[in-house]
Every structure is written in C-alpha cells, then in structure tokens.
Design an enzyme around this catalytic site. Structure first.
Site, mmCIF file in Angstrom:
data_model
loop_
_atom_site.group_PDB
_atom_site.id
_atom_site.type_symbol
_atom_site.label_atom_id
_atom_site.label_comp_id
_atom_site.label_asym_id
_atom_site.label_seq_id
_atom_site.Cartn_x
_atom_site.Cartn_y
_atom_site.Cartn_z
ATOM 1 C CD GLU A 338 111.581 -35.574 16.933
ATOM 2 O OE1 GLU A 338 110.977 -34.815 16.142
ATOM 3 O OE2 GLU A 338 112.784 -35.416 17.219
ATOM 4 C CG ASP A 412 115.433 -28.955 17.526
ATOM 5 O OD1 ASP A 412 115.425 -29.231 16.323
ATOM 6 O OD2 ASP A 412 114.953 -29.694 18.413
HETATM 7 ZN ZN ZN Z 1 114.089 -31.372 17.722
#
Ligand code: ZN
Ligand code: ADP
Ligand code: MG
Length: 505
Positions: A338, A412
C-alpha cells in the site's frame, strides 16, 4: 398529572352521587348520562390515539434521534465531511441568500457495522431534524407500483412529521440503497425495481425548501459499485462520505465508548484489546464488549477482567468468521504494498492521497483512497500514465523489498491494463487513433503491453530511488494501520533528503 385529574374527577363524581342519594333524589338518570359522556370521551380518545398510532407505525423507528456524533468512535474524516455537508441544513436562509443549490443527498459508503446508520441519526440530531428511516428491501414488492408508492409516501411522511413537530428539516435515511437503486435494466423478472428507482429520482429532483422545511436524503450502502449512475449525478447523491473499518486507534475509542458503563477490572488493557481486534467493525466491538460482560456475569464476577475480554474476542471472531489478525510480517508486507501505491501517487500527483490503510476487509490487501478531484475528468496522456504507474506500484514495491511479488495484485494489474487500453483507444498513444477496428486486436494488445512495460520501468525506478521513505512509511502504516493523507505527506516531507527523481516518459 393526568392520573391526578382523573382521580379528582372520579372522586367528585362519587361525592355528587352520594349527595344525590342522601338528598333523596333518584341518581339513575345522572348515572346513565354520565356513563354515556364517559363512553363518548373514551371513544374519542381511542380514535385520536389510534390515528397517531397509524402515523407513528408507518415511521420506522422514532421520528427524532438522540444519537450524537460524540457516541461514534473514530470515523473522524467521515464525521467531519458529514458535518460540513450538514451546515446548509443548519443555515438554510444563508445558503439560499447566496444562491447555493442546496444539497439533496449524501451517500454513506462502507462495510457493514461501521456506523453508517449511527452517522445518519447523529446528522438528524445535529441539525435538529426529523429522522425517517427505511431500508431498500422494504420497497421491493411483487406488485408493480407498490415500491414507487412507498417512496412517495416516505417523502410525504417526512414533510408531515417535520410540520407536526415544528422542525425546519427532515432527514430521510435509506439503508441498503443498492437494493432500491441498483443499475436499471438489470433485473430481468419485472420492472418493479426500475419504477421504484425512478420514483426516488423524481422525488429527489423535486426537492426544494417548502414552507420553511428542508429535506435531505442520506443513503447508505456497502456496494456503491452496484448503484445506478443516475443516483450519483449532481443534484442527487452528490456528496459521498466513506466510512472505513476502524483502525487501531479508532477501535480503542469505540471500545472505550462501549465499556463506559461497564465495570472494568484494573487488569484490563483496552489498548491490547484494540490491537488484537484487527478487522473488527464498530458493531463487532459493541458485541465484544457485551459478550465480555456476559462472560463475567456467568463467572460470578462484579467486574470484567482481561480474560473475559479475551474470551469474548474469540467468541465474536468465531461467530462472525473474522480472520485472525495477520502476523507482523504479513501486515508489514501489506503495508509495503500500500505504501508503494501511496508513495508513487504522491510523487506523481502531489496531494492525491486521501488515506492509506491496511484494514480493508474483503480484500487480500489494504487500500489507498485517492482524492477525487478534477483530474478524474482530465483524460490526458500524462494522467493516464500516472494512474497506471500508481496501479503497478503496489506489486513493484513488494518486489523491491522482498524480491518477489505476491498474488494479491491481480486486480491492480487488471486495472492498469484497462487504463492502458483506454488511453490507447482515446488516441493518446504513439499509435494515434487506434481502436480494435483500425489497428486490429493483436496490435492493440501489443500496444497495451508496451505501455505497461514502460510504466513498470518508470515505477520501479521511482521506488528504487525512494526505498528509504517507502520502508519508513510502511513501518508506520503497519503500526498505525491507517494514515490520513496529511499524515502521510508530513512524514514524506520530514524524510525528504533529496528531490524525487524526475523521470521522463
Ligand atoms: Zn494494490
Ligand atoms: P452500519 O449502518 O454501518 O451497518 P450501524 O450504524 O448500524 O452500522 O452500527 C451498528 C452498531 O455498531 C451501532 O449500534 C453501535 O453499537 C456499533 N457501532 C458501529 N460503529 C460504531 C462507532 N464508530 N462507534 C461506536 N459504536 C459503533
Ligand atoms: Mg446500518
């Protein structure tokens, strides 16, 4: 008071009868007349009370709320954003004088049990509004038109109650908004959903201050992705407030609130309980505090001990199938991922991170929330490339620190590829206007791959040059579980030794 008066009346009546009797008059006609009067009085009372009962029954829960913002632990950002949005209800004249379009709808989004209903109730209390609540599922009926009619009634009821109670505003809370406001045309069985949603849109579009009464709709959902986009257009739910799972500090505050009226033994360490309850919602913590008290009671104690709380944690986890707190290493790994997103985001688009957290449940990884600003609509080549880099940064940060990626970044990559494709078909790549029809599928796919590869290199370089700050951010994030955008920027600024690398693309 009422009882006293009744006693006096009964007493006087009895005295009168005794007087009549003693004075030798026949009391029967008086008895009959009096009886009829009493019966009439009772009937009339029944009727008015019955009338109110009908009205009240139609209202879900009390029409006024006594929940305050102070009873909601943590959620500082959500509270602040909500209170800001509510100012217009507190000063409707000023808002109107400035020609500001009054806010009609606020959408609360977030996982279950995080305090969305509480926030809506606190909003009503804070603005001295009538509180009327309904749940999306209540509107869905098999009979066509019933849902739409209920929506109409809900708005009318809110207005009437405000009038009756002499309030200047009413808040209509609609829980499970996704049930009522799901994307239109998706329900194959009947058109009931669509009609109901249409009616809600009609009501919201027609909202204006009438007879000095303002109406505000607060919707709550844990699936904003399912909502019909029409609901999110300006003039409808045009303010969104995110409510996240509480971080460690917030959990401590919530625990303090829910143990306030419970006797705690000196050995109780709420901080340790907060640390051990990773992933718990406010509702879980409330239930944990209650369970601990029950356990203490069963053991014949007068105080709740740490052991009771520990057992209660296990109990809530089992009951709710909550996962155990990740190990320190696991948590750090998520934090590295993150922090990668967040660091690259701040590097490329300063001020863009609203918050970064590792507590998001239902995902393998945490979450970086980005400020939703103008740039969302500015589809420049540059902004596309930056978004792609930010998407890739999580996995690349893991790669940099651990030498390998984890499986958690599939979403992602999917997003990065989708962005690359969008950029290309918008004619923002070297290929010029390039759609599947003009250049062919194979060529398009190659172009997507090229963009991703190029952005991968760029992101890798940014992270490698900034590894120190990446690690420091990750460690703090793993410790605190959540960093607000400002906190993150302060940390990054304090660690700035040299300027971030400027890499051309
Ligand atoms: Zn991610
Ligand atoms: P949601 O509407 O998001 O599902 P609720 O507002 O209904 O959550 O919360 C359910 C219960 O959980 C509340 O009645 C309260 O006891 C507890 N709770 C949830 N969030 C908090 C919080 N932030 N602070 C204190 N209690 C909370
Ligand atoms: Mg709720």
């Amino acid at each position: 008071m009422g009882r006293n008066i009744r006693e006096i009346v009964v007493g006087l009546g009895a005295a009168f009868l005794v007087f009549l009797f003693l004075s030798g008059l026949n009391p029967t006609p008086f008895l009959l007349g009096g009886g009829a009067l009493v019966a009439l009085y009772l009937l009339a009372g029944e009727k008015t009370r019955g009338g109110f009962a009908l009205l009240d029954q139609a209202v879900d829960g009390p029409a006024l709320s006594n929940v305050t913002f102070a009873e909601i632990g943590g959620q500082e950002t959500a509270k602040r954003e909500l209170m800001e949005a509510l100012e217009f209800l507190r000063a409707p004249e000023e808002v109107e004088a400035l020609g500001i379009r009054p806010l009609k709808g606020i959408l609360l989004t977030g996982p279950p049990g995080t305090g969305k209903t509480m926030l809506a109730k606190a909003a009503a209390n804070y603005t001295d509004s009538i509180f009327v609540a309904a749940s999306g599922s209540e509107f869905i009926e098999v009979y066509a038109g019933v849902g739409a009619q209920r929506v109409r009634q809900l708005f009318t009821r809110a207005r009437n109650l405000a009038k009756r109670e002499g309030r200047r505003s009413a808040i209509i809370f609609i829980d499970e908004l996704e049930v009522l406001g799901g994307k239109r045309g998706q329900h194959t069985s009947h058109l009931e959903y669509d009609q109901t949603l249409n009616q809600l849109l009609v009501e919201m579009d027609g909202l204006r201050r009438e007879e000095g009464i303002s109406l505000l709709v607060i919707g709550a959902t844990n699936r904003p992705d399912l909502l019909d986009p029409a609901l999110l257009r300006p003039g409808r739910f045009d303010r969104q407030v995110h409510v996240d799972l509480p971080d460690k500090e917030a959990r401590l505050k919530i625990l303090a609130i829910h143990t306030r009226r419970k006797p705690l033994a000196p050995d109780v360490d709420l901080e340790a309980v907060a640390r051990a309850t990773f992933g718990f919602s406010g509702a879980h913590l409330e239930s944990l505090a209650n369970e601990a008290a029950i356990i203490a009671y069963r053991r014949g104690r007068r105080e709740i001990q740490m052991a009771d709380l520990e057992e209660a944690i296990e109990k809530v986890m089992l009951g709710e199938r909550l996962t155990r707190r990740p190990s320190a290493e696991e948590l750090l790994r998520v934090a590295v991922h993150e922090s990668g997103h967040a660091l690259v985001s701040e590097n490329l688009v300063p001020q863009s991170v609203a918050a970064v957290s590792v507590t998001s449940r239902g995902r393998a990884l945490g979450l970086v929330r980005r400020v939703e600003g103008e740039e969302r609509y500015l589809h420049t080549r540059r902004s596309f490339l930056d978004q792609i880099a930010i998407c890739l940064a999580g996995a690349l940060a893991e790669e940099l620190v651990y030498g390998e990626r984890s499986s958690g970044a599939a979403e992602d990559f999917r997003q990065a590829a989708a962005l690359a494709r969008e950029m290309i078909v918008h004619g923002l790549s070297e290929l010029g206007i390039a759609t599947e029809e003009t250049v062919g599928r194979v060529e398009l796919r190659r172009a997507v791959r090229d963009v991703l590869r190029q952005e991968e290199e760029r992101t890798r370089a940014i992270l490698a040059a900034d590894k120190e700050r990446l690690m420091r951010t990750a460690r703090l994030l793993a410790e605190k579980e959540r960093l607000e955008g400002e906190e993150l920027r302060q940390l990054l600024a304090s660690l700035r030794i040299n300027h971030p690398p400027r890499i051309k693309c």
